[in-house]
Design a protein around this motif. Structure first.
Motif, short mmCIF file in Angstrom:
data_model
loop_
_atom_site.label_atom_id
_atom_site.label_comp_id
_atom_site.label_asym_id
_atom_site.label_seq_id
_atom_site.Cartn_x
_atom_site.Cartn_y
_atom_site.Cartn_z
N THR A 45 0.60 -1.29 0.08
CA THR A 45 0.15 0.27 -0.60
C THR A 45 1.24 0.91 0.15
N LEU A 46 2.17 1.17 0.67
CA LEU A 46 2.31 2.76 0.97
C LEU A 46 3.30 2.40 0.18
N VAL A 47 4.37 1.32 -0.64
CA VAL A 47 5.38 1.38 -0.97
C VAL A 47 5.48 1.70 -2.63
N LEU A 48 4.19 0.33 -2.86
CA LEU A 48 4.03 -0.07 -4.18
C LEU A 48 4.00 0.57 -5.37
N ALA A 49 2.47 0.85 -3.93
CA ALA A 49 1.63 2.22 -5.37
C ALA A 49 2.07 3.39 -5.70
N PRO A 50 3.15 3.87 -4.98
CA PRO A 50 3.54 5.26 -5.18
C PRO A 50 4.80 4.95 -6.34
N VAL A 51 5.55 3.87 -6.29
CA VAL A 51 5.87 3.43 -7.05
C VAL A 51 5.58 3.18 -8.86
N LEU A 52 4.38 2.68 -8.40
CA LEU A 52 3.68 2.17 -9.69
C LEU A 52 3.02 3.58 -10.25
#
Length: 463
Positions: A163-170
């Motif tokens: 939720t906190l890391v992959l989402a913004p990276v995506l």
């Protein structure tokens, strides 16, 4: 056969200690990465719909297929762990979920993406039971509940990373780079797994060589599989564990995996940001309560049934309050209370393993854990499908659709109440037998009263 008068050796608990923590940490690191991959689709649903040009129903098939594969693999994985050992199964699982995540990153079509998620689910299914097995093999039995809860906590931490890391990276680097880059985490945990993980401490092998050889011979003809499943299922503790897992886990999983966001946005009128915050609250509550539940159960085994039933009762009460609240929307305070209580569902489901574990010997722990772990996922799949069907049939009436929760909870509670007496009595009898003191046969005393062999009175007495 032992000599006359010799006492059976007491069952030795694993030693625990620093090395046990190091080995166990390797296993939970693999599980942590598996959960990141498992939940990565949850933050990429809209992107997936655009990439593969599919509607909501086709998008939901990703989650349902993954759950179906995961649940269907539990007993086979349990058998593999019992037969092949933890390291081999964890290694295979890490390879499969890494290839699945990379395949999902590179899939040009919906069909290939589905196949990649199925492969990922297959590898993911091999991790949790293996980690539970590591806990029982490396730590004393009294630490079992806490180690299981800690493993679950690490899994929820993986959910947070998605939720906190992959989402913004995506959203920053795009689909292929984000998912392919995350797949590298699988390679990172695979290296220490292959080099350093061991199934058990030296001197704590799960069964004598003769027993394992017999198992291998039976397995060659298929008898091993049938015997493992039959004997595990015959234990009331295994069946009780399955129903505890069934009854406690699914309300939170259904909420987090698929229907929580639509319910909060469409039925409760919240923004996506606020709804996402409430979903994160469920995860945070799960992590905090996992430590509390583990400590309570580790210190007082009698608290298992009250904790499980109490969690089910509170969940039903809060759901009823939210769904029956007059007006179109429930107040925010009530929704927050619901999310906090849903956080207890995961820790409560871990109690199921605390019934299956003492009911089965070391050589059946994987199979018994697999049977137990099926419970919550069967309930989750049933609820996911039923809620969707009822929403379509009633014009998106969430009050009617979520009534499924109460029906499955009632079914589960009835089974827990039916099985608990027999399971607890058998567990108590087994524990009493484990600690019973065996008195050796008296040595023959020659004339004059000297004890032959010079043994002191009481020598050879075993616990």
């Amino acid at each position: 056969m032992t000599a006359r008068g010799s006492a059976p050796q007491p069952v030795k608990d694993p030693p625990g200690g620093g090395r046990a923590v190091a080995v166990w940490s390797i296993g939970v690191a693999v599980y942590f990465v598996a959960v990141i991959f498992r939940t990565s689709l949850g933050v990429a649903g809209l992107d997936a719909a655009d990439r593969f040009h599919v509607n909501a129903s086709a998008l939901a098939a990703f989650s349902l297929l993954q759950l179906l594969v995961y649940a269907g693999m539990q007993i086979p994985v349990g058998l593999m762990v019992d037969r092949l050992g933890t390291k081999k199964v964890l290694t295979l699982g890490a390879v499969l979920f890494t290839v699945g995540q990379l395949g999902f990153a590179l899939s040009p079509s919906y069909g290939m993406a589905l196949a990649a998620r199925a492969l990922l689910g297959c590898g993911d299914a091999m991790t949790f039971i293996s980690v539970l097995r590591l806990g029982t093999r490396w730590f004393p039995a009294r630490r079992g509940p806490l180690m299981a809860q800690l493993a679950g906590l690490v899994g929820m931490a993986g959910n947070l990373v998605s939720t906190l890391v992959l989402a913004p990276v995506l959203h920053g680097v795009g689909w292929t780079a984000a998912f392919a880059g995350s797949a590298a985490a699988g390679l990172v945990v695979l290296v220490p797994l292959v080099l350093f993980l061991r199934d058990h401490p030296e001197g704590h092998e799960p069964a004598p060589a003769g027993v394992r050889a017999a198992g291998a011979s039976a397995g060659a003809s298929g008898g091993f599989v049938r015997r493992q499943i039959r004997e595990s299922w015959s234990e009331p503790g295994t069946r009780l564990g399955l129903w505890v897992h069934f009854t406690t886990q699914f309300p939170a999983m259904v909420f987090l995996l698929l229907w929580g966001m639509p319910f909060l946005v469409e039925a409760q009128g919240l923004s996506r940001t606020t709804a996402g915050g409430l979903l994160t609250l469920v995860v945070a509550s799960n992590m905090a309560l996992g430590l509390v539940y583990g400590q309570i159960v580790g210190r007082r085994q009698s608290a298992r049934i009250p904790l499980a039933l109490g969690t089910v009762g509170l969940t039903a009460l809060l759901w009823a309050a939210v769904l029956a609240h007059p007006g179109d929307r429930a107040p925010m305070g009530l929704l927050i209370a619901l999310c906090l209580v849903l956080g207890g569902c995961g820790p409560a489901s871990m109690i199921g393993f605390d019934f299956a574990r003492p009911a089965n010997p070391a050589e059946r722990q994987g199979t018994a854990s697999g049977i137990t772990n099926m419970g919550g996922f069967i309930a989750s799949m049933t609820t996911l499908l039923t809620v969707g069907v009822l929403l379509d049939a009633t014009g998106d009436n969430y009050r009617i659709a979520f009534s499924t929760v109460f029906i499955l909870e009632a079914l589960g509670v009835s089974q827990i109440l039916r099985l608990r007496r027999g399971a607890l009595a058998r567990e108590a009898a087994r524990e009493a037998g484990r600690h019973r003191i065996t008195i050796p046969a008296p040595a023959s005393v020659p004339a004059g009263g000297a004890v032959r062999g010079g043994a002191e009175p009481g020598a050879g007495r075993g616990a």
